[in-house]
Design an enzyme around this catalytic site. Structure first.
Site, PDB file in Angstrom:
ATOM      1  N   ASP A 442       7.448  -1.921   1.568  1.00  0.00           N
ATOM      2  CA  ASP A 442       6.123  -1.794   0.953  1.00  0.00           C
ATOM      3  C   ASP A 442       5.023  -2.022   1.991  1.00  0.00           C
ATOM      4  OD1 ASP A 442       4.269  -1.525  -1.093  1.00  0.00           O
ATOM      5  OD2 ASP A 442       5.143  -3.088  -2.353  1.00  0.00           O
ATOM      6  N   ASP A 506       2.369   3.577  -8.468  1.00  0.00           N
ATOM      7  CA  ASP A 506       2.562   2.392  -9.314  1.00  0.00           C
ATOM      8  C   ASP A 506       2.268   2.715 -10.772  1.00  0.00           C
ATOM      9  OD1 ASP A 506       3.412   0.693  -7.392  1.00  0.00           O
ATOM     10  OD2 ASP A 506       1.498  -0.315  -7.079  1.00  0.00           O
TER      11      ASP A 506
HETATM   12  C1  DGJ Z   1       3.386  -2.625  -4.814  1.00  0.00           C
HETATM   13  C2  DGJ Z   1       4.485  -1.659  -5.155  1.00  0.00           C
HETATM   14  O1  DGJ Z   1       3.980  -0.368  -5.264  1.00  0.00           O
HETATM   15  C3  DGJ Z   1       5.181  -2.105  -6.428  1.00  0.00           C
HETATM   16  O2  DGJ Z   1       6.145  -1.183  -6.800  1.00  0.00           O
HETATM   17  C4  DGJ Z   1       5.788  -3.468  -6.189  1.00  0.00           C
HETATM   18  O3  DGJ Z   1       6.803  -3.364  -5.229  1.00  0.00           O
HETATM   19  C5  DGJ Z   1       4.708  -4.436  -5.738  1.00  0.00           C
HETATM   20  N1  DGJ Z   1       3.953  -3.931  -4.628  1.00  0.00           N
HETATM   21  C6  DGJ Z   1       5.317  -5.760  -5.355  1.00  0.00           C
HETATM   22  O4  DGJ Z   1       4.387  -6.617  -4.849  1.00  0.00           O
END
Ligand code: DGJ
Length: 599
Positions: A442, A506
């Site tokens: 990430d 997300d």
């Molecule tokens: C942002 C990501 O896009 C989510 O899927 C998740 O992994 C969160 N971060 C976790 O902090």
């Protein structure tokens, strides 16, 4: 003897290049029947009154020094000198459908090597430059762009804008005068402006019209332009965007640009996407083996930071029961990570949450026949972390300035050798000491004042990110990686060379996802698009959708579920089971077949 005119041929396209005296793409489009180099004479243009007394070629480097008044392909200087180079070709070679042109400006002390590769089967054209400084004093690079001419009928632009939760929103405009420009200084390919666009004939559509797609395979700052010259000619430029003073070439040092990937189709957008998809499948995407893409469960929206190994094992059992094949523990497993305001950088297991280590969970997951994956965000550091307390100087920053945090975090300076070594050691511990099959990588913050040793270093940071990932891939070749940056903030072919899946957004709202996934499908095939069934009431929008709509929306990608299956009722569980099974039946076709979008 050097060949002046080179014709590259693929299944359905030709690229014709005049190599000397300067490199110039004369033609890029559908296959020409019976072309002969003598035909080039017909391209000669008259010289108009009121202009320079020569007709200037649209060279690959678009040198200002020649008298090109538009956007130059190269900009830079040697303390103010050698600032208007003109390149003359010294060599041109063709091998494996790749044309390599070497050109020099002895006056300015620079060498430019341009590579053009036309993929024989898929017609995808790859281009990049390498610039070398031949002199003792440093040459400062401001810009180094690839320039591609397109015909006058390429009048319409389709590009993508977005933001967090709304990636890949397509928009269109008509270019009549001036140009279209799209830039990102966020230090990643960005939610806002995916580094690509498409030019096409007026009213081009999914099925019809000539289109010219262009994508920059780069995960850092970028600039793409389409310009109309006042004499009617049109050019595309694509480049990594360099911040002031970022790139300095000492003697014999060189700079190689990211690859630009261009695809022409005279069968509309579907034709273009199909070329890109086939190209990626054949030449770029590397899966760890050729098994089907395993169905995921990702714990994030199911439990967030609330990690209890016993409960996670219950989730895994339920997941296996509905057909999940890879179980991924998301954020929250490492020391002190109870919320999103602390602990990034402290890549040690949280022993309060996991008193017996990770192994019992991993063994449970594997005993259920699933692969095990884990989340990391290596490039970041929270001010509230042991790492920051010990090494505040490891932050990517310029001295003397305060910078805002983003999601309560700063960026770690990967150009700092100790910081790089620390991350490599911690990630190697994670992957070396545990049987981990998959990493979700990430990156939740943009770069602001990205400095190393007092100079801007965003480009160098992106290169170090690639180096870290490449080193880990060499050490742990069986591990697959997912590229995530708050959803779709780092999606491009540069990172796809090193990863196997993208977390597209997300936003798990199936209705929103329809648009996002469609936008992404112009440049990416379904098997790299991570798509999850989320909760009935979506966490991003609070909208409710049926399991049918959620299941069918997640079906057409690399499928997963992202929720807590322990809390799901029987109808929901039956739904997950049904759509996962349907996906398994269809994925051999979805993940290798031809994608068609309808209007
Ligand atoms: C942002 C990501 O896009 C989510 O899927 C998740 O992994 C969160 N971060 C976790 O902090």
């Amino acid at each position: 003897m050097m060949r002046d005119i080179v014709q590259l041929t693929s299944a359905q396209c030709n690229v014709i290049v005049r190599c000397a005296p300067a490199a110039e793409i004369l033609y890029w489009g559908p296959r020409l029947r019976g072309f002969s180099p003598e035909d080039i004479v017909s391209l000669q243009r008259p010289v108009a009154n009121g202009r320079l007394d020569v007709d200037l070629p649209l060279t690959l480097a678009m040198e200002y020094g020649r008298g090109q008044f538009g956007s130059p392909g190269i900009e830079g200087h040697r303390s103010g000198y050698d600032a208007a180079p003109i390149f003359t070709t010294t060599q041109a070679d063709v091998q494996d459908n790749t044309l390599t042109i070497t050109a020099e400006d002895a006056q300015a002390g620079l060498r430019l090597i341009s590579e053009l590769r036309l993929d024989p089967q898929t017609d995808v054209l790859q281009l990049r430059h390498t610039l070398e400084n031949l002199r003792a004093d440093a040459w400062q690079v401001q810009r180094l762009a690839v320039t591609l001419p397109v015909p006058e009928r390429a009048s319409d632009v389709m590009a993508f804008h977005g933001r967090w939760l709304r990636e890949f929103q397509a928009h269109r405009l008509t270019l009549q005068h001036g140009g279209f420009i799209q830039e990102s200084r966020r230090g990643r390919s960005s939610h806002e402006y995916f580094p690509a666009f498409i030019l096409g004939e007026s009213a081009f559509s999914e099925q019809n019209g000539a289109v010219w797609g262009v994508h920059l395979g780069w995960s850092g700052n970028h600039r793409l332009r389409a310009d109309i010259k006042t004499d009617g000619r049109r050019v595309i430029q694509a480049e990594a965007l360099y911040l002031p003073g970022e790139i300095t070439l000492a003697q014999s040092e060189s700079l190689t640009t990211p690859w630009v990937y261009a695809a022409f189709s005279d069968a509309g957008l579907n034709g273009m996407s199909q070329r890109y998809h086939t190209f990626l499948r054949q030449s770029l995407i590397q899966f760890s083996d050729d098994k089907p893409r395993p169905v995921h469960l990702n714990t994030w929206e199911g439990i967030y930071f609330d990690h209890d190994p016993e409960y996670i094992m219950q989730m895994a059992s339920k997941a296996a029961d509905v057909g999940v094949e890879r179980f991924i523990i998301d954020d929250g497993w490492f020391r002190g990570r109870h919320h999103d305001q602390a602990a990034l950088g402290d890549w040690y297991l949280d022993e309060e949450k996991y008193p017996n280590g990770l192994m019992p969970v991993i063994e449970h997951v594997k005993a259920l026949g699933m692969e095990f994956g884990i989340w990391v965000e290596p490039e970041m550091i929270n001010p509230d972390s042991d790492l920051f307390r010990a090494h505040p100087d490891w932050v990517l920053q310029l001295p003397g300035y305060a910078q805002p945090t983003g999601r309560y975090q700063y960026v770690l300076n990967l150009n700092q050798p100790e910081a790089f070594a620390y991350l490599l050691e911690r990630l190697s511990w994670l992957l070396g000491e545990h049987p981990i099959d998959y990493v979700k990588w990430d990156m939740n913050r943009e770069l602001v004042q990205p400095g190393h040793e007092g100079r801007l270093a965003a480009d160098a940071q992106t290169r170090q990110f690639y180096r870290l990932l490449d080193t880990l891939r060499q050490r742990f070749p069986h591990v697959e990686f997912e590229s995530c940056a708050s959803g779709g903030g780092r999606i491009d072919y540069g990172v796809l060379e090193r990863t196997q899946r993208f977390w597209v957004s997300d936003n798990n709202d199936a209705l929103e996802r329809q648009t996002i996934q469609r936008g992404m499908s112009y440049f990416f095939p379904p098997e790299v698009m991570g798509q999850h069934i989320g909760h009935a009431r979506c966490h991003a929008t609070y909208r409710r959708h049926t399991i049918a709509f959620r299941g069918l929306t997640a079906l057409f990608g690399h499928m997963g579920i992202e929720l807590d299956p322990v809390k799901a009722d029987d109808d929901e569980l039956e739904g997950y089971r049904h759509y996962i099974q349907l996906h398994k039946t269809l994925r051999p076709l979805l993940h290798s077949g031809t994608t068609w979008r309808v209007e």
